[in-house]
Enzyme design. Structure first.
Site, PDB file in Angstrom:
ATOM      1  N   LYS A 111     -31.459 -41.923  11.708  1.00 33.65           N
ATOM      2  CA  LYS A 111     -30.645 -41.242  12.727  1.00 33.65           C
ATOM      3  C   LYS A 111     -29.471 -42.096  13.159  1.00 33.65           C
ATOM      4  O   LYS A 111     -28.394 -41.574  13.438  1.00 33.65           O
ATOM      5  CB  LYS A 111     -31.500 -40.874  13.946  1.00 33.65           C
ATOM      6  CG  LYS A 111     -32.433 -39.722  13.663  1.00 33.65           C
ATOM      7  CD  LYS A 111     -32.937 -39.087  14.948  1.00 33.65           C
ATOM      8  CE  LYS A 111     -33.806 -37.884  14.624  1.00 33.65           C
ATOM      9  NZ  LYS A 111     -34.374 -37.262  15.811  1.00 33.65           N
ATOM     10  N   LYS A 192     -35.699 -33.881   3.498  1.00 32.25           N
ATOM     11  CA  LYS A 192     -36.565 -32.943   4.220  1.00 32.25           C
ATOM     12  C   LYS A 192     -35.723 -31.861   4.899  1.00 32.25           C
ATOM     13  O   LYS A 192     -34.569 -32.122   5.265  1.00 32.25           O
ATOM     14  CB  LYS A 192     -37.460 -33.690   5.214  1.00 32.25           C
ATOM     15  CG  LYS A 192     -36.770 -34.140   6.445  1.00 32.25           C
ATOM     16  CD  LYS A 192     -37.721 -34.697   7.486  1.00 32.25           C
ATOM     17  CE  LYS A 192     -36.853 -35.139   8.650  1.00 32.25           C
ATOM     18  NZ  LYS A 192     -37.461 -35.820   9.709  1.00 32.25           N
ATOM     19  N   LYS A 195     -33.240 -29.531  11.220  1.00 30.86           N
ATOM     20  CA  LYS A 195     -32.397 -28.704  12.088  1.00 30.86           C
ATOM     21  C   LYS A 195     -30.942 -29.113  11.975  1.00 30.86           C
ATOM     22  O   LYS A 195     -30.061 -28.344  12.242  1.00 30.86           O
ATOM     23  CB  LYS A 195     -32.807 -28.905  13.549  1.00 30.86           C
ATOM     24  CG  LYS A 195     -34.190 -28.457  13.862  1.00 30.86           C
ATOM     25  CD  LYS A 195     -34.554 -28.870  15.280  1.00 30.86           C
ATOM     26  CE  LYS A 195     -36.038 -29.063  15.400  1.00 30.86           C
ATOM     27  NZ  LYS A 195     -36.497 -29.537  16.680  1.00 30.86           N
TER      28      LYS A 195
HETATM   29  P1  TYM Z   1     -39.162 -32.826  15.740  1.00 32.93           P
HETATM   30  O1  TYM Z   1     -38.639 -32.064  16.910  1.00 32.93           O
HETATM   31  O2  TYM Z   1     -38.171 -33.403  14.790  1.00 32.93           O
HETATM   32  O3  TYM Z   1     -40.121 -31.902  14.896  1.00 32.93           O
HETATM   33  C1  TYM Z   1     -41.199 -31.159  15.472  1.00 32.93           C
HETATM   34  C2  TYM Z   1     -42.363 -31.110  14.497  1.00 32.93           C
HETATM   35  O4  TYM Z   1     -41.967 -30.511  13.268  1.00 32.93           O
HETATM   36  C3  TYM Z   1     -42.331 -31.357  12.187  1.00 32.93           C
HETATM   37  N1  TYM Z   1     -41.306 -31.226  11.119  1.00 32.93           N
HETATM   38  C4  TYM Z   1     -41.591 -30.984   9.827  1.00 32.93           C
HETATM   39  N2  TYM Z   1     -42.760 -30.781   9.189  1.00 32.93           N
HETATM   40  C5  TYM Z   1     -42.702 -30.523   7.856  1.00 32.93           C
HETATM   41  N3  TYM Z   1     -41.535 -30.471   7.150  1.00 32.93           N
HETATM   42  C6  TYM Z   1     -40.349 -30.666   7.751  1.00 32.93           C
HETATM   43  N4  TYM Z   1     -39.206 -30.601   7.056  1.00 32.93           N
HETATM   44  C7  TYM Z   1     -40.339 -30.936   9.152  1.00 32.93           C
HETATM   45  N5  TYM Z   1     -39.355 -31.174  10.062  1.00 32.93           N
HETATM   46  C8  TYM Z   1     -39.966 -31.352  11.262  1.00 32.93           C
HETATM   47  C9  TYM Z   1     -42.323 -32.767  12.764  1.00 32.93           C
HETATM   48  O5  TYM Z   1     -43.112 -33.648  11.991  1.00 32.93           O
HETATM   49  C10 TYM Z   1     -42.895 -32.516  14.140  1.00 32.93           C
HETATM   50  O6  TYM Z   1     -44.310 -32.498  14.115  1.00 32.93           O
HETATM   51  N6  TYM Z   1     -40.458 -37.275  17.677  1.00 32.93           N
HETATM   52  C11 TYM Z   1     -40.857 -35.891  17.515  1.00 32.93           C
HETATM   53  C12 TYM Z   1     -41.123 -35.175  18.816  1.00 32.93           C
HETATM   54  C13 TYM Z   1     -42.120 -35.801  19.739  1.00 32.93           C
HETATM   55  C14 TYM Z   1     -43.530 -35.817  19.595  1.00 32.93           C
HETATM   56  C15 TYM Z   1     -44.018 -36.445  20.772  1.00 32.93           C
HETATM   57  C16 TYM Z   1     -44.415 -35.371  18.614  1.00 32.93           C
HETATM   58  C17 TYM Z   1     -41.810 -36.414  20.926  1.00 32.93           C
HETATM   59  N7  TYM Z   1     -42.960 -36.791  21.542  1.00 32.93           N
HETATM   60  C18 TYM Z   1     -45.373 -36.623  20.967  1.00 32.93           C
HETATM   61  C19 TYM Z   1     -45.778 -35.561  18.814  1.00 32.93           C
HETATM   62  C20 TYM Z   1     -46.259 -36.181  19.980  1.00 32.93           C
HETATM   63  C21 TYM Z   1     -39.756 -35.135  16.804  1.00 32.93           C
HETATM   64  O7  TYM Z   1     -38.611 -35.505  16.863  1.00 32.93           O
HETATM   65  O8  TYM Z   1     -40.167 -33.952  16.226  1.00 32.93           O
END
Ligand code: TYM
Length: 327
Positions: A111, A192, A195
């Site tokens: 990032k 991957k 968004k």
């Molecule tokens: P974020 O918002 O990027 O994504 C949310 C969830 O979607 C999953 N994900 C994917 N899974 C499979 N293939 C993909 N291409 C893909 N893109 C996204 C992510 O693995 C995630 O589970 N840091 C985290 C948010 C967070 C969080 C937490 C998660 C903040 N605090 C506490 C768990 C527990 C994030 O940026 O996810």
């Protein structure tokens, strides 16, 4: 009952990777566990945003998650900034996390390369994520593969804290699906699906027009030979289609591959399975958008429930550290 917590950022529309990697598992977990799902708006501040943007996206994401099947009768859905204990514990966790640990986080490396202004918050983000998890005595964290490293860090930091200050935090475990944990971009299948990827041709959004989704799959990048085989290294595009279709039909990618001899029918069936998944979700989303107050009220109840758990855990942490209690 085990306690489950997960989070998602309100940056951009929900996409198929979010659904297969995380959200569809949240919908299942809510029936078997005491589940909390958090829209992590404070995390979204780590990269620059327009004033007002995050609030709108937060509401829309809440509606999207409800449309996907999160049921406020069965789980607690809330917004991170509505529960100030997240940032309070976030600071405490920063103070038991080393610079070296944060520097090793691959998501920070990825990032920060895309940013001109690299905030300190982007660097310390995983400490806030650890606080999100530890605040709820969480046993299980359902996430996609890209979050594995952050959950490992959470475990390490929680163990370190417990050793230094006495038993305080439950040590959580990541729960990563066998299939669908890493959905790839349809145009660049070695990246991957995300968004923020440019243009959107390789990302399938929950809000996409259903005809547009079929088109995105028909144009999905494959390769120049024509064998349908699951082989992520040699055939990333085809393997991605096989993973998506398999996740939606509860089969292994190898079983799915055995049913196809050509790419065309594989693309068509994958598109159809995704369209059938999204059709009822889109209908429900339209209903929820017509009444934003209903969602705001649910989020308020969610924050109340989450806050009552979080405040007790923060108190426990502060007591164990030995901060002077307020009279
Ligand atoms: P974020 O918002 O990027 O994504 C949310 C969830 O979607 C999953 N994900 C994917 N899974 C499979 N293939 C993909 N291409 C893909 N893109 C996204 C992510 O693995 C995630 O589970 N840091 C985290 C948010 C967070 C969080 C937490 C998660 C903040 N605090 C506490 C768990 C527990 C994030 O940026 O996810």
């Amino acid at each position: 009952m085990p306690r489950v917590l997960s989070g998602i950022q309100p940056t951009g529309d929900l996409h198929l990777g979010n659904l297969l990697g995380a959200v569809l598992n949240w919908v299942q977990d809510q029936q078997q566990a005491d589940s909390l799902y958090c829209i992590v708006d404070m995390h979204a501040l780590t990269v620059p945003k327009q004033p007002g943007e995050i609030g709108e996206r937060t509401l829309e994401l809440a509606q999207g998650l409800l449309a996907c099947g999160l049921d406020p009768e069965q789980c607690t859905l809330f917004v991170q900034s509505h529960v100030p204990e997240h940032t309070e514990l976030g600071w405490i966790i920063q103070c038991v996390t080393s610079m070296g640990e944060l520097r090793r986080m691959t998501q920070f490396k990825d990032k920060s390369e895309q940013q001109e202004f690299i905030s300190a918050g982007l660097f310390t983000y995983p400490a806030l994520q650890a606080a999100d998890i530890l605040l709820y005595d969480t046993d299980k964290v359902p996430v996609g593969e890209d979050q594995r490293q952050h959950i490992e860090l959470t475990r390490d930091v929680a163990e370190r804290f417990n050793k230094r200050f006495g038993e305080t935090f439950v040590i959580p475990q990541a729960s990563i699906p066998r299939i669908g944990a890493r959905v790839m971009d349809l145009q660049n299948p070695t990246n991957k699906m995300s968004k923020s990827s440019d243009g959107g041709a390789g990302t399938v959004y929950l809000s996409d027009d259903l005809a547009a989704i079929a088109k995105k799959f028909s144009r999905a990048v494959t390769d120049s030979d024509s064998e349908v085989r699951f082989d992520v290294a040699e055939k990333p595009g085809v393997s991605n289609l096989l993973s998506i279709l398999s996740a939606l039909t509860q089969r292994t990618p190898e079983e799915t591959a055995a049913e196809y001899t050509q790419y065309g029918p594989l693309k068509k069936d994958t598109a159809e399975a995704v369209v059938e998944l999204l059709r009822p979700i889109q209908t429900r989303m339209a209903e929820l958008k017509a009444d934003p107050n209903a969602t705001l009220a649910l989020l308020s109840v969610g924050a109340e429930k989450a806050g009552s758990i979080a405040s007790a855990v923060v108190e426990r942490a502060k007591n164990n550290i030995g901060l002077l209690p307020r009279r």
